[in-house]
Design a protein around this motif. Structure first.
Motif, PDB file in Angstrom:
ATOM      1  N   ILE A 180      41.246 -64.316  18.896  1.00 48.79           N
ATOM      2  CA  ILE A 180      39.949 -64.444  18.240  1.00 48.79           C
ATOM      3  C   ILE A 180      39.495 -63.048  17.824  1.00 48.79           C
ATOM      4  N   LEU A 197      36.139 -70.510  14.509  1.00 49.22           N
ATOM      5  CA  LEU A 197      37.353 -71.230  14.907  1.00 49.22           C
ATOM      6  C   LEU A 197      37.008 -72.547  15.573  1.00 49.22           C
ATOM      7  N   ASP A 229      35.403 -64.515  13.374  1.00 43.46           N
ATOM      8  CA  ASP A 229      36.119 -65.788  13.333  1.00 43.46           C
ATOM      9  C   ASP A 229      35.171 -66.960  13.560  1.00 43.46           C
ATOM     10  N   LEU A 267      34.026 -69.881  18.851  1.00 47.11           N
ATOM     11  CA  LEU A 267      35.071 -70.877  19.037  1.00 47.11           C
ATOM     12  C   LEU A 267      34.378 -72.179  19.398  1.00 47.11           C
TER      13      LEU A 267
END
Length: 262
Positions: free
Chosen positions: A28, A34, A32, A204
């Protein structure tokens, strides 16, 4: 090349005889967005807990800004802060919204209470909940409670910037919400990403929801049988011939993913 914020190298985790993660690698970088997707029981939330330092892997290494983490989050200070938005919001029912959002600052900072209250109100304003500080979680809808958990995750201590989170982990933030409430949360994820120096710029997200994948992610990884089976962007998600991704995307009961399996 910019150093990754987080790296997982060869991460494995089993619970009893069931292998959940099998030598997973994941990187990561700053900025990002994600999404981690895949069938239920494939280790998506386990990855979140390992990154957050709430769970130790059986094998493998976790690096934060190039430093290897030893043990759990309470065993040492991480070089980056990691905030987490839990699936069920995880608010303290006996505390007001103000006390929930400002909990970390009330407990661990030397800021005066009136300054913390101002920071809390600013954070609530960012998630569209200004003026709700005196309410209790029981007085809020499910979508509002999720937004309160966002406000708690992004609140920052201006007197100790090093203690503020650089990465957010979202665990099924739209689970159980109706389509309109889901859209509000999805828009919020994107809006918060544009806030300068916000933890929400890098995240994330674990999700099953198609709209959440498409509206919040730039990059997607697909987990199955404890391994990363596919890694690509949203456009590639629609065009890939990977049979696992194709079956998951279409919701077909025919394919390599066994219905009712792991």
């Amino acid at each position: 090349m910019t150093q990754p914020l987080i790296q997982l190298k060869g991460i494995s985790k089993a619970f009893g005889d069931k292998v959940i993660l099998n030598r997973v690698d994941l990187t990561i970088c700053k900025g990002d967005a994600l999404a981690v997707i895949g069938p239920s029981g494939t280790g998506k939330s386990t990855i979140l807990r390992i990154i957050a330092g709430l769970l130790e892997p059986d094998e493998g290494e976790v690096y934060l800004k190039g430093e290897r983490r030893q043990g759990l989050i309470e065993d040492g200070k991480d070089p980056i802060g990691i905030g987490m938005v839990f699936q069920q919001a995880a608010l303290f029912d006996s505390l007001t919204v103000d006390e929930n959002v400002g909990f970390r600052l009330y407990q661990n900072s030397k800021l005066p209470r009136d300054k913390i209250r101002k920071l809390v109100e600013d954070s609530l304003d960012r998630v569209g909940l200004g003026g709700t500080g005196k309410l209790y979680p029981s007085e809020l809808s499910g979508g509002m409670r999720k937004r309160v958990s966002f406000a708690r995750a992004i609140i920052a201590n201006p007197d100790n910037l090093a203690s503020n989170p650089e990465v957010l982990l979202y665990d099924e933030p739209t689970a159980g919400l109706d389509p309109i409430a889901s859209t509000v949360i999805e828009d919020l994820v994107r809006q918060l990403r544009c806030v300068e120096n916000s933890a929400a710029q890098t995240y994330l997200m674990v999700t099953h929801q198609d709209s959440t994948i498409r509206r919040t992610a730039d990059r997607i990884i697909f987990l199955h049988d404890g391994k990363v089976q596919w890694d690509g962007n949203v456009e590639e998600f629609d065009s890939t011939d990977n049979p696992l991704v194709r079956q998951f995307r279409t919701g077909s009961t025919s394919g390599p993913i066994q219905v009712g399996g792991n």
